[in-house]
Design a protein around this motif. Structure first.
Motif: not given
Ligand SMILES: Cc1cc2nc3c(=O)[nH]c(=O)nc-3n(C[C@H](O)[C@H](O)[C@H](O)COP(=O)(O)OP(=O)(O)OC[C@H]3O[C@@H](n4cnc5c(N)ncnc54)[C@H](O)[C@@H]3O)c2cc1C
Length: 339
Positions: A187-212
């Protein structure tokens, strides 16, 4: 408003165009606002509605969307006319002033024009999907006005930049489900945002569909029931989403303004900082589109320019009359005499 004020055309209903409507009202003129976007607010509303702004005087912190709400309500007593979804196309001199024509066929005339077109008439980059139009504005959106409106929804978010990542993080708090779809796993986002995103993905709160990649929308009467994703390896996946948010960036179009015969400098309109006058008589420019030596591209600068431009427009609207120095404290607002 008991008295009918004469109109001044204001091109752009961003923060500076909105404050121009107020400044015109205080000087007994009515703003005829024209904007290419469906809602007022310019960059604040379209690009960062939920980001905090810290440099608005007397507002230690205010969100982009909140600033716009307040500017709209501040101008309200003067009843500005909002012509939204209207991209200004032609500006021609006519008897008594100026004639503005929009792409949508709207024609307005006025003795003076104030251009507050900022970064240009921007619109969202839309995905090339069949039947997209029927869903737009109902279940497919390119901006979020209020996160609360999407609480409990099943939201597919497409895009790989800051907006897509930030909204995925924010909406994960209140949505029933969030998918984040991007062509690449990075992703082309701020590093801290990507860390938060990945934490939420690990918790199952966001599902990544990438590549898609978005392939097809299914649903009826504008209501989405399915978003079909191409996995870029020949396979397809179906998401039972009821909302799709696309953040592929905005297409800025300085466009028409540059072809109106105004003296320009690096894509912006040259103005006299004492009056905000442009090279065309009766045409003024304020906010990000206006330039002069020492110009600061800030909202607060645009507010002061709006007050100057309204004052300058007065001489064109009421020829031969001069505007006396008046404070809002002594002038009051229509229908309001005291605090
Ligand atoms: C992420 C981000 C953060 C920012 N943070 C701050 C901050 O903290 N403090 C600060 O002071 N500034 C900040 N800015 C800058 C600030 O947003 C701009 O200075 C401000 O929006 C300029 O206001 P404006 O009204 O001149 O133009 P804009 O906000 O660009 O609005 C112009 C309006 O004109 C319309 N328009 C343009 N051309 C046409 C046309 N031909 N026909 C019809 N309509 C047209 C557009 O649709 C738009 O609505 C930030 C900007 C960004 C992108």
């Amino acid at each position: 408003m008991s008295e009918t004020f004469p109109g001044v055309i204001v091109i752009g209903a961003g923060p500076v165009g909105l404050f121009t409507a107020f400044a015109l009202g205080m000087a007994r003129m009515k703003a005829l606002l024209v904007d290419a976007l469906p809602a007022p607010g310019g960059q604040c509303a379209a690009l960062y509605p939920e980001k905090p702004i810290y440099d608005i005087p007397a507002q230690p912190m205010i969100l982009g969307a909140e600033l716009i709400e307040r500017l709209v309500s501040q101008a309200e007593p003067f009843d500005p006319a909002y012509h939204m979804n209207q991209r200004a196309q032609q500006l021609l001199a006519c008897e008594g002033g100026w004639r503005l024509e929009t792409e949508g066929g709207l024609v307005l005339t006025a003795p003076a024009v104030i251009i507050a077109s900022g970064a240009g008439a921007f619109g969202p980059k839309r995905p090339p999907l069949e039947g997209l139009e029927q869903f737009e504005g109902i279940s497919v959106h390119y901006m979020v006005k209020r996160a609360a409106d999407l609480a409990g929804k099943r939201i597919a978010i497409a895009g790989g930049g800051d907006s897509a990542v930030d909204w995925a993080i924010l909406l994960a708090k209140t949505a029933a489900k969030v998918w984040l779809i991007h062509r690449r796993p990075q992703f082309r986002a701020a590093g801290s945002s990507i860390d938060t995103l990945m934490a939420l993905v690990a918790e199952g709160k966001i599902e990544l569909v990438a590549p898609g990649q978005l392939a097809e929308l299914k649903g009826e009467s504008g209501r989405l029931s399915e978003v079909v994703i191409d996995d870029l390896a020949g396979g397809r996946k179906s998401l039972d989403a009821d909302t799709l948010l696309c953040f592929f960036g905005l297409l800025g179009d300085p466009g028409a303004v540059a072809s109106w015969g105004l003296e320009m400098q690096n894509g912006r309109i040259k103005t006299d900082p004492a009056t905000m006058a442009t090279s065309l008589p009766g045409v003024f420019a304020v906010g990000d589109i206006a330039t002069y030596p020492g110009k600061l591209k800030l909202i607060l600068t645009g507010f002061a320019e709006a007050a100057l431009a309204a004052r300058s427009a007065y001489g064109h609207v009421f020829p031969g009359q001069s505007l006396h120095e008046v404070h809002s404290t002594s002038l009051g607002l229509p229908g309001k005499t005291g605090p």
